[in-house]
Design a protein around this motif. Structure first.
Motif, PDB file in Angstrom:
ATOM      1  N   SER A 145      -8.256  -3.643   4.298  1.00 19.62           N
ATOM      2  CA  SER A 145      -8.599  -2.796   3.157  1.00 19.62           C
ATOM      3  C   SER A 145     -10.099  -2.516   3.121  1.00 19.62           C
ATOM      4  O   SER A 145     -10.534  -1.390   2.831  1.00 19.62           O
ATOM      5  CB  SER A 145      -8.158  -3.475   1.853  1.00 19.62           C
ATOM      6  N   TRP A 147       0.838  -1.204   0.000  1.00 20.34           N
ATOM      7  CA  TRP A 147       0.000   0.000   0.000  1.00 20.34           C
ATOM      8  C   TRP A 147       0.873   1.254   0.000  1.00 20.34           C
ATOM      9  O   TRP A 147       0.585   2.218  -0.702  1.00 20.34           O
ATOM     10  CB  TRP A 147      -0.883   0.038   1.248  1.00 20.34           C
ATOM     11  N   LEU A 164      -4.325   1.415  -4.055  1.00 15.32           N
ATOM     12  CA  LEU A 164      -5.234   1.601  -2.917  1.00 15.32           C
ATOM     13  C   LEU A 164      -6.166   2.780  -3.150  1.00 15.32           C
ATOM     14  O   LEU A 164      -7.377   2.688  -2.914  1.00 15.32           O
ATOM     15  CB  LEU A 164      -4.421   1.810  -1.639  1.00 15.32           C
ATOM     16  N   THR A 217      -5.063  -8.793   5.257  1.00 16.83           N
ATOM     17  CA  THR A 217      -4.799  -7.584   4.482  1.00 16.83           C
ATOM     18  C   THR A 217      -6.064  -7.084   3.799  1.00 16.83           C
ATOM     19  O   THR A 217      -6.384  -5.883   3.819  1.00 16.83           O
ATOM     20  CB  THR A 217      -3.718  -7.844   3.423  1.00 16.83           C
ATOM     21  N   ASP A 218      -6.814  -8.006   3.199  1.00 13.51           N
ATOM     22  CA  ASP A 218      -8.030  -7.614   2.484  1.00 13.51           C
ATOM     23  C   ASP A 218      -9.124  -7.147   3.431  1.00 13.51           C
ATOM     24  O   ASP A 218      -9.911  -6.257   3.085  1.00 13.51           O
ATOM     25  CB  ASP A 218      -8.528  -8.777   1.618  1.00 13.51           C
TER      26      ASP A 218
END
Length: 277
Positions: A130, A36, A43, A126-127
């Motif tokens: 996000s 990121w 992003l 991570t997702d």
């Protein structure tokens, strides 16, 4: 120098293995977060797209839209866009997983002395982070254009939980599909299918405005249950319906993601273990 002294110590007890898996999973998560920082354009693009969708539908088409039972179309729209943002995130998962696999990064990880679960768990964490960021941006956008959550704090928290539960289920679907993909054509196909699957819901218009058979399909689309449930919890218009699936939206907003997890989590684990390249 004694090579045995340099060999990694493999955890043996269940608790030690759990700590090992958590530490390795967090290391892979940090790798994703580092991307990121080094590639902020990806992003920013993923955050800007749902905002543009809200503005386009809310202002370009909102004046022509009728909300069942009356009400502001933007209040009807924003909960649907929360769900669509969770769906669009699946394409990002597929792209990231497929890129690592096709570039040999995943195979490299599998040769290292790390917990076997670290790669997929790190991707999932991570997702989910996000998705939390995307929801925060979309919440702010909704408030700026006149949307509001009229429910209690508990109802609002539950609505956010349902959105993240759906995203969690779609993460595992994305991981599995990403591990299957062998080229950019497959990734493009998955990203393209997000639109008809997402639009064939109650996110943008009520199923009652569609032809009977199409409205039934839209109502039974698993995404529609989450859309209706979060509208109800947020106290926004357009969450009602006469069918069984519409009347039990809150229940099915839990059941559908659990079913998706039950299907795609074991498929993802098995596919990862059986990778040959």
């Amino acid at each position: 120098m004694d090579r045995a002294a340099l060999a990694p110590v493999i955890a043996r007890t269940p608790l030690a293995r759990l700590r090992w898996a958590a530490a390795d999973g967090w290391t892979v998560t940090l790798r994703g977060l580092t991307h990121w920082v080094r590639e902020p354009g990806t992003l920013i693009g993923s955050l800007a797209f749902p905002v543009m969708m809200v503005l386009m539908f809310g202002y370009f088409f909102g004046g022509a839209m009728q909300v069942p039972g009356g009400g502001n179309y933007r209040e009807f729209l924003v909960p649907g866009m929360f769900v669509m943002t969770m769906v669009f995130g699946m394409g990002e998962t597929v792209t990231a997983v497929a890129a690592d696999k096709n570039r040999g990064v995943t195979s490299r990880f599998r040769t290292m002395p790390m917990a076997p679960s670290a790669v997929v768990v790190g991707r999932a964490v991570t997702d989910m982070l996000s998705s939390l960021l995307a929801l925060a941006v979309l919440f702010a956008t909704g408030l700026a254009i006149g949307w509001d959550a009229h429910g209690t704090l508990g109802e609002t928290t539950l609505a956010v939980g349902l959105l993240l539960l759906l995203r969690f289920a779609l993460v595992w679907a994305g991981i599995y599909l990403g591990l299957l993909m062998k080229g950019p054509e497959g990734i493009t196909m998955v990203q393209t299918l997000e639109f008809p699957i997402g639009f064939l819901t109650s996110a943008f218009v009520a199923p009652s405005t569609m032809p009977g058979w199409l409205g039934t399909i839209a109502e039974w689309n698993p995404l529609s249950s989450t859309v209706l449930a979060v509208r109800e919890l947020f106290g926004n218009p357009g969450f009602g319906g006469d069918s069984w699936i519409a009347q039990h939206a809150l229940l099915m907003a839990v059941v559908w993601p659990v079913i998706l997890c039950a299907v795609f989590f074991p498929l993802s684990v098995r596919r990862f273990r059986n990778l040959t390249s």
